[in-house]
Design a protein around this motif. Structure first.
Motif, PDB file in Angstrom:
ATOM      1  N   LEU A 144      14.060  21.785 127.942  1.00 37.60           N
ATOM      2  CA  LEU A 144      14.437  22.957 128.737  1.00 37.60           C
ATOM      3  C   LEU A 144      15.962  22.993 128.871  1.00 37.60           C
ATOM      4  CD1 LEU A 144      11.798  22.601 131.610  1.00 37.60           C
ATOM      5  CD2 LEU A 144      11.676  24.140 129.646  1.00 37.60           C
ATOM      6  N   PHE A 145      16.520  24.198 128.982  1.00 36.72           N
ATOM      7  CA  PHE A 145      17.969  24.313 129.184  1.00 36.72           C
ATOM      8  C   PHE A 145      18.288  23.967 130.635  1.00 36.72           C
ATOM      9  CE2 PHE A 145      17.229  27.425 125.728  1.00 36.72           C
ATOM     10  CZ  PHE A 145      18.033  26.835 124.751  1.00 36.72           C
ATOM     11  N   PRO A 146      19.052  22.887 130.871  1.00 35.66           N
ATOM     12  CA  PRO A 146      19.259  22.415 132.246  1.00 35.66           C
ATOM     13  C   PRO A 146      20.056  23.376 133.113  1.00 35.66           C
ATOM     14  CG  PRO A 146      20.644  21.184 130.709  1.00 35.66           C
ATOM     15  CD  PRO A 146      19.722  22.018 129.877  1.00 35.66           C
ATOM     16  N   HIS A 147      20.905  24.211 132.496  1.00 40.67           N
ATOM     17  CA  HIS A 147      21.784  25.110 133.259  1.00 40.67           C
ATOM     18  C   HIS A 147      21.145  26.469 133.528  1.00 40.67           C
ATOM     19  CE1 HIS A 147      22.330  26.037 129.055  1.00 40.67           C
ATOM     20  NE2 HIS A 147      22.896  27.191 129.383  1.00 40.67           N
ATOM     21  N   LYS A 148      19.902  26.638 133.095  1.00 41.59           N
ATOM     22  CA  LYS A 148      19.208  27.913 133.320  1.00 41.59           C
ATOM     23  C   LYS A 148      18.009  27.693 134.236  1.00 41.59           C
ATOM     24  CE  LYS A 148      20.566  30.201 129.029  1.00 41.59           C
ATOM     25  NZ  LYS A 148      21.386  31.223 129.695  1.00 41.59           N
ATOM     26  N   THR A 149      17.686  28.718 135.022  1.00 38.64           N
ATOM     27  CA  THR A 149      16.501  28.614 135.880  1.00 38.64           C
ATOM     28  C   THR A 149      15.248  28.593 135.012  1.00 38.64           C
ATOM     29  OG1 THR A 149      16.172  31.011 136.069  1.00 38.64           O
ATOM     30  CG2 THR A 149      17.655  29.958 137.683  1.00 38.64           C
ATOM     31  N   ILE A 150      14.127  28.268 135.627  1.00 35.55           N
ATOM     32  CA  ILE A 150      12.858  28.258 134.900  1.00 35.55           C
ATOM     33  C   ILE A 150      12.559  29.637 134.322  1.00 35.55           C
ATOM     34  CG2 ILE A 150      10.364  27.942 135.155  1.00 35.55           C
ATOM     35  CD1 ILE A 150      12.283  25.354 135.222  1.00 35.55           C
ATOM     36  N   LEU A 151      12.777  30.683 135.119  1.00 37.29           N
ATOM     37  CA  LEU A 151      12.525  32.042 134.648  1.00 37.29           C
ATOM     38  C   LEU A 151      13.441  32.383 133.469  1.00 37.29           C
ATOM     39  CD1 LEU A 151      10.743  34.504 135.227  1.00 37.29           C
ATOM     40  CD2 LEU A 151      12.559  35.371 136.717  1.00 37.29           C
ATOM     41  N   GLU A 152      14.696  31.974 133.541  1.00 39.76           N
ATOM     42  CA  GLU A 152      15.631  32.221 132.434  1.00 39.76           C
ATOM     43  C   GLU A 152      15.222  31.449 131.189  1.00 39.76           C
ATOM     44  OE1 GLU A 152      19.736  33.098 134.977  1.00 39.76           O
ATOM     45  OE2 GLU A 152      19.200  31.038 134.441  1.00 39.76           O
ATOM     46  N   ASN A 153      14.768  30.219 131.362  1.00 40.88           N
ATOM     47  CA  ASN A 153      14.274  29.428 130.226  1.00 40.88           C
ATOM     48  C   ASN A 153      13.128  30.149 129.515  1.00 40.88           C
ATOM     49  OD1 ASN A 153      15.063  26.436 129.505  1.00 40.88           O
ATOM     50  ND2 ASN A 153      15.478  26.636 131.703  1.00 40.88           N
ATOM     51  N   MET A 154      12.269  30.768 130.304  1.00 43.58           N
ATOM     52  CA  MET A 154      11.067  31.383 129.737  1.00 43.58           C
ATOM     53  C   MET A 154      11.325  32.753 129.105  1.00 43.58           C
ATOM     54  SD  MET A 154       8.178  30.309 132.506  1.00 43.58           S
ATOM     55  CE  MET A 154       6.854  31.068 131.570  1.00 43.58           C
ATOM     56  N   THR A 155      12.326  33.455 129.601  1.00 45.43           N
ATOM     57  CA  THR A 155      12.547  34.827 129.116  1.00 45.43           C
ATOM     58  C   THR A 155      13.609  34.924 128.024  1.00 45.43           C
ATOM     59  OG1 THR A 155      14.126  35.205 130.930  1.00 45.43           O
ATOM     60  CG2 THR A 155      11.828  35.885 131.291  1.00 45.43           C
ATOM     61  N   LEU A 156      14.373  33.863 127.818  1.00 50.23           N
ATOM     62  CA  LEU A 156      15.479  33.909 126.855  1.00 50.23           C
ATOM     63  C   LEU A 156      15.016  34.321 125.454  1.00 50.23           C
ATOM     64  CD1 LEU A 156      18.525  33.305 126.420  1.00 50.23           C
ATOM     65  CD2 LEU A 156      17.857  30.979 125.780  1.00 50.23           C
ATOM     66  N   ALA A 157      14.028  33.608 124.913  1.00 51.31           N
ATOM     67  CA  ALA A 157      13.578  33.895 123.538  1.00 51.31           C
ATOM     68  C   ALA A 157      12.854  35.240 123.419  1.00 51.31           C
ATOM     69  CB  ALA A 157      12.699  32.752 123.029  1.00 51.31           C
ATOM     70  N   ASN A 192      12.781  30.259 140.248  1.00 52.22           N
ATOM     71  CA  ASN A 192      14.241  30.249 140.398  1.00 52.22           C
ATOM     72  C   ASN A 192      14.821  28.843 140.550  1.00 52.22           C
ATOM     73  OD1 ASN A 192      14.617  33.107 140.265  1.00 52.22           O
ATOM     74  ND2 ASN A 192      13.653  33.229 142.294  1.00 52.22           N
ATOM     75  N   ALA A 193      13.968  27.844 140.355  1.00 47.45           N
ATOM     76  CA  ALA A 193      14.438  26.454 140.387  1.00 47.45           C
ATOM     77  C   ALA A 193      15.056  26.094 139.033  1.00 47.45           C
ATOM     78  CB  ALA A 193      13.276  25.514 140.694  1.00 47.45           C
ATOM     79  N   TYR A 194      15.759  24.981 139.007  1.00 51.28           N
ATOM     80  CA  TYR A 194      16.334  24.461 137.763  1.00 51.28           C
ATOM     81  C   TYR A 194      15.502  23.266 137.307  1.00 51.28           C
ATOM     82  CZ  TYR A 194      20.341  27.511 138.383  1.00 51.28           C
ATOM     83  OH  TYR A 194      21.137  28.619 138.510  1.00 51.28           O
ATOM     84  N   PRO A 195      15.510  22.956 136.000  1.00 51.70           N
ATOM     85  CA  PRO A 195      14.688  21.843 135.507  1.00 51.70           C
ATOM     86  C   PRO A 195      14.876  20.527 136.266  1.00 51.70           C
ATOM     87  CG  PRO A 195      15.490  23.121 133.657  1.00 51.70           C
ATOM     88  CD  PRO A 195      16.144  23.699 134.894  1.00 51.70           C
ATOM     89  N   SER A 196      16.116  20.263 136.710  1.00 50.34           N
ATOM     90  CA  SER A 196      16.384  18.995 137.413  1.00 50.34           C
ATOM     91  C   SER A 196      15.632  18.897 138.742  1.00 50.34           C
ATOM     92  CB  SER A 196      17.887  18.829 137.661  1.00 50.34           C
ATOM     93  OG  SER A 196      18.356  19.884 138.483  1.00 50.34           O
ATOM     94  N   GLY A 243       8.366  15.588 136.011  1.00 53.51           N
ATOM     95  CA  GLY A 243       8.098  15.590 134.572  1.00 53.51           C
ATOM     96  C   GLY A 243       6.883  16.431 134.206  1.00 53.51           C
ATOM     97  N   GLY A 244       5.835  16.305 135.006  1.00 54.90           N
ATOM     98  CA  GLY A 244       4.621  17.070 134.734  1.00 54.90           C
ATOM     99  C   GLY A 244       4.848  18.563 134.871  1.00 54.90           C
ATOM    100  N   GLN A 245       5.644  18.941 135.866  1.00 50.56           N
ATOM    101  CA  GLN A 245       5.976  20.362 136.046  1.00 50.56           C
ATOM    102  C   GLN A 245       6.813  20.871 134.876  1.00 50.56           C
ATOM    103  OE1 GLN A 245       7.823  19.979 139.923  1.00 50.56           O
ATOM    104  NE2 GLN A 245       6.023  20.819 140.972  1.00 50.56           N
ATOM    105  N   LYS A 246       7.785  20.068 134.447  1.00 51.96           N
ATOM    106  CA  LYS A 246       8.630  20.475 133.311  1.00 51.96           C
ATOM    107  C   LYS A 246       7.788  20.686 132.061  1.00 51.96           C
ATOM    108  CE  LYS A 246      12.672  17.844 134.786  1.00 51.96           C
ATOM    109  NZ  LYS A 246      13.488  16.654 134.486  1.00 51.96           N
ATOM    110  N   GLN A 247       6.817  19.800 131.842  1.00 54.21           N
ATOM    111  CA  GLN A 247       6.028  19.932 130.620  1.00 54.21           C
ATOM    112  C   GLN A 247       5.095  21.138 130.696  1.00 54.21           C
ATOM    113  OE1 GLN A 247       6.475  19.565 127.690  1.00 54.21           O
ATOM    114  NE2 GLN A 247       6.049  17.422 127.212  1.00 54.21           N
ATOM    115  N   ARG A 248       4.567  21.431 131.879  1.00 52.37           N
ATOM    116  CA  ARG A 248       3.754  22.644 132.024  1.00 52.37           C
ATOM    117  C   ARG A 248       4.615  23.889 131.773  1.00 52.37           C
ATOM    118  NH1 ARG A 248       1.007  22.546 137.645  1.00 52.37           N
ATOM    119  NH2 ARG A 248       2.406  20.838 138.167  1.00 52.37           N
ATOM    120  N   ILE A 249       5.862  23.849 132.242  1.00 54.05           N
ATOM    121  CA  ILE A 249       6.792  24.951 131.980  1.00 54.05           C
ATOM    122  C   ILE A 249       7.043  25.072 130.478  1.00 54.05           C
ATOM    123  CG2 ILE A 249       9.176  25.760 132.266  1.00 54.05           C
ATOM    124  CD1 ILE A 249       7.540  26.039 134.833  1.00 54.05           C
TER     125      ILE A 249
END
Length: 252
Positions: free
Chosen positions: A100-113, A143-147, A151-157
């Motif tokens: 995941l991109f650490p400097h982007k929110t979860i929503l931004e990570n998901m919508t970028l591509a 609106n949270a950041y990966p950090s 780990g389980g939440q990050k992988q589900r994301i």
């Protein structure tokens, strides 16, 4: 999950012939030929260093084969004239360490591509992303950041981020091996749900229970070759290859 006979008569997504991968003098993949069909859940197991992750990563050319041919949906993606980035839009990838991109929110990570590659509007991309987050119980993390995530939440994301691209297949490279044991189940549950819905998946994992329960085919890779592949029942209850018998005796 789809009926196994129906799957085995289904459309071939990957047609792999005589795949080779060398790193200098080291032969990591040795003449692998197989097919992966729409709706299959192919689980790849084997000892460390056997070539299973290299094989998986070759399917979207993250590892460039030294020899052989990989056809995806009938097109030779190993042809140097093919546009691999176009095919990668249809081939989801979930990594061991989330990516995941650490400097982007979860929503931004998901919508970028979806916005950049599929040319979706931000509104549509965000709407679908929120629906997918809700599906895995993480809508409050948009609106949270990966950090700020476990780990389980990050992988589900990472899994639902892949789904945002509507892939025809998802490749999983040891998706639970970096997780604490209590987080493994929450990720495997999401993957099992996808399997039940008919998503084509190719999964490198050490989770033998998951392979038994969810896989439509289990493949044993050792010394860069497919030594045996079969239905989960036959694979675990009636292994034929001596090396597979030895491998299973140590882990089950």
């Amino acid at each position: 999950m789809s009926d196994s006979k129906e799957i085995m008569n289904g459309e071939v997504l990957f047609d792999i012939e005589h795949l080779q991968k060398d790193f200098g003098e080291l032969h990591v993949l040795n003449d692998i030929s197989t097919q992966i069909r729409k709706g299959e859940v192919v689980v790849i197991v084997g000892p460390s260093g056997s070539g299973k992750s290299t094989f998986l990563r070759s399917l979207n050319l993250l590892e460039e084969p030294t020899g052989g041919v990989i056809r995806f949906e009938g097109r030779d993606i190993t042809d140097r004239h093919s546009n691999i980035n176009l095919y990668r839009q249809k081939i989801g990838m979930v990594f061991q360490h989330f990516n995941l991109f650490p400097h982007k929110t979860i929503l931004e990570n998901m919508t970028l591509a979806p916005i950049k590659l599929l040319k979706k509007s931000r509104e549509d991309a965000e709407k679908e992303a929120m629906e997918l987050l809700d599906r895995v119980g993480l809508s409050e993390k948009a609106n949270a950041y990966p950090s700020q995530l476990s780990g389980g939440q990050k992988q589900r994301i990472a899994i639902v981020r892949s789904l945002c691209m509507h892939p025809d297949v998802i490749l999983f490279d040891e998706p639970t091996s970096a997780l604490d044991p209590e987080m493994v189940g929450e990720v495997l549950n999401v993957m099992a749900d996808l399997a039940r819905e008919g998503m084509t998946m190719v999964i490198v994992t050490h989770e033998m229970g998951f392979a038994k329960e969810v896989g439509t085919r289990v493949m044993f890779v050792d010394e860069g070759q497919i030594k045996e592949e079969n239905t989960p029942k036959e694979f675990f209850e009636n292994p034929q290859n001596e090396r597979l018998k030895e491998f299973l005796s140590k882990i089950i």
